[in-house]
Design an enzyme around this catalytic site. Sequence first.
Site, short mmCIF file in Angstrom:
data_model
loop_
_atom_site.label_atom_id
_atom_site.label_comp_id
_atom_site.label_asym_id
_atom_site.label_seq_id
_atom_site.Cartn_x
_atom_site.Cartn_y
_atom_site.Cartn_z
N LYS A 74 14.16 -47.27 -47.13
CA LYS A 74 12.88 -47.64 -47.77
C LYS A 74 11.65 -47.18 -46.99
O LYS A 74 10.63 -46.84 -47.59
CB LYS A 74 12.83 -49.15 -48.03
CG LYS A 74 13.75 -49.55 -49.18
CD LYS A 74 13.62 -51.01 -49.54
CE LYS A 74 14.56 -51.36 -50.68
NZ LYS A 74 14.43 -52.76 -51.10
N ASN A 95 10.63 -48.45 -53.00
CA ASN A 95 12.00 -48.45 -53.54
C ASN A 95 12.13 -47.60 -54.81
O ASN A 95 13.23 -47.51 -55.37
CB ASN A 95 12.49 -49.88 -53.80
CG ASN A 95 11.87 -50.50 -55.03
OD1 ASN A 95 10.83 -50.04 -55.51
ND2 ASN A 95 12.49 -51.54 -55.56
N ASP A 111 10.05 -54.48 -56.02
CA ASP A 111 10.75 -55.75 -55.76
C ASP A 111 9.84 -56.96 -56.01
O ASP A 111 10.25 -57.92 -56.65
CB ASP A 111 11.25 -55.78 -54.31
CG ASP A 111 12.39 -54.80 -54.07
OD1 ASP A 111 13.15 -54.53 -55.01
OD2 ASP A 111 12.51 -54.30 -52.94
N GLY A 139 12.16 -67.00 -44.64
CA GLY A 139 12.64 -65.68 -44.26
C GLY A 139 11.47 -64.77 -43.93
O GLY A 139 10.33 -65.05 -44.32
N ARG A 163 13.76 -68.61 -39.18
CA ARG A 163 14.53 -69.08 -38.02
C ARG A 163 13.97 -68.49 -36.73
O ARG A 163 13.75 -69.19 -35.77
CB ARG A 163 16.00 -68.67 -38.22
CG ARG A 163 16.89 -69.00 -37.06
CD ARG A 163 18.30 -68.55 -37.32
NE ARG A 163 18.38 -67.10 -37.58
CZ ARG A 163 19.50 -66.45 -37.81
NH1 ARG A 163 20.63 -67.11 -37.86
NH2 ARG A 163 19.49 -65.15 -38.03
P1 ATR Z 1 16.04 -58.49 -46.01
O1 ATR Z 1 15.35 -57.22 -45.60
O2 ATR Z 1 17.03 -58.32 -47.11
O3 ATR Z 1 15.08 -59.60 -46.31
P2 ATR Z 1 16.76 -59.16 -43.24
O4 ATR Z 1 15.65 -58.38 -42.66
O5 ATR Z 1 18.11 -59.01 -42.63
O6 ATR Z 1 16.99 -58.88 -44.79
O7 ATR Z 1 16.34 -60.69 -43.25
C1 ATR Z 1 17.26 -61.69 -43.47
C2 ATR Z 1 16.54 -63.06 -43.35
O8 ATR Z 1 17.51 -64.10 -43.44
C3 ATR Z 1 15.82 -63.21 -42.02
O9 ATR Z 1 14.63 -63.92 -42.27
C4 ATR Z 1 16.82 -64.05 -41.22
O10 ATR Z 1 16.24 -64.82 -40.20
P3 ATR Z 1 16.04 -64.20 -38.71
O11 ATR Z 1 14.80 -63.37 -38.77
O12 ATR Z 1 15.88 -65.40 -37.84
O13 ATR Z 1 17.27 -63.40 -38.41
C5 ATR Z 1 17.37 -64.94 -42.31
N1 ATR Z 1 18.66 -65.52 -41.94
C6 ATR Z 1 19.87 -64.91 -41.93
N2 ATR Z 1 20.84 -65.74 -41.55
C7 ATR Z 1 20.24 -66.96 -41.29
C8 ATR Z 1 20.71 -68.23 -40.85
N3 ATR Z 1 21.99 -68.46 -40.60
N4 ATR Z 1 19.79 -69.22 -40.71
C9 ATR Z 1 18.48 -69.00 -40.96
N5 ATR Z 1 17.98 -67.81 -41.39
C10 ATR Z 1 18.84 -66.80 -41.54
#
Ligand code: ATR
Length: 301
Positions: A74, A95, A111, A139, A163
């Site tokens: 992307k 995208n 998106d 997120g 998180r």
């Molecule tokens: P995308 O680009 O599809 O949004 P990504 O960049 O991998 O994917 O982001 C995934 C999100 O899910 C992140 O905000 C991640 O939190 P972290 O930044 O702390 O990694 C969140 N996430 C994934 N697993 C998690 C979990 N078990 N608990 C809380 N947040 C989670």
Amino acid sequence: MSEFRITGRAKLAGVIGHPVTHSLSPVLHNYWLARHGIDGAYVPLSVAPDAFVTAVKGLQVSGFRGANVTIPHKEAAFAIADEVDPMARIAGSVNTLVFREDGVIHGSSTDGFGYVANLESDGIDVAALASRGPALLLGAGGAARSIATSLLEKGFQVVFSNRTAGRAERLAMELDAAWRRYFPKGDAPRLSAIAWDMWEERLGDVALLVNTTSLGMQGGPAPDWTPKLGTASSHLVVSDIVYVPQETPFLKAAGEQGLTTSGGLGMLLHQARPGFRAWFGAETEVDEATVAYISAVLSNR
Ligand code: ATR
């Protein structure tokens, strides 16, 4: 449905990814092509990161009308586009590529559009919702970035909770800077971040709650994830971008609490509409038949 035919004049598009095997886009676009009786095809294109530019140039000289771009391309798609829509510029990601007849590559990010269009097609008055209170996004990845950009465009105040707190704070700052660069004379966007262990308590004034993480996803880190929404106002709209399962435990619990909910599959379907229109020249609808068709494909996986 009319007979599906591909001739020497077929309009061509595809999705570039790595891997690309899980993409639902070929199924969706070819379903719409068949339904509209359009002479065209949409194919999966597995392209390694170092071959992205070569692949795009190759598609362009082969008569493709454009392509969707998915992980991990992307940012590269953003870089290769000659023209980029404002919201894609702010989100820093593209995208959808459209190869124009004059050779210009146009890039957009659909998106966030898909997310908002899905809320609207679920009967939610998005403009009215924006005036009722902030959107809280769980997120801070690429999905949060695209959705937040479209929500800012709709007038929402956006709060991130993640998180890893630093990622949420950085995202708020980056979007703020990008927005001001693009709209120096407009109102400043209202962006902030709150701690991950605080958001459940802070729901009282929130109008829209969006899960952009993989929590609740079948096969993901926590498929049973069901946060407590006890402090929510009865007007809260709860949405999830996870679409396997179509009703996540989070959405199910919100619905049982009497809150309005909106699921993730519709975002995926709506984000495909602008590309389909640009490449194949027809408007599509995300109607019951489309949802039923894609749901059947998903449940047979
Ligand atoms: P995308 O680009 O599809 O949004 P990504 O960049 O991998 O994917 O982001 C995934 C999100 O899910 C992140 O905000 C991640 O939190 P972290 O930044 O702390 O990694 C969140 N996430 C994934 N697993 C998690 C979990 N078990 N608990 C809380 N947040 C989670």
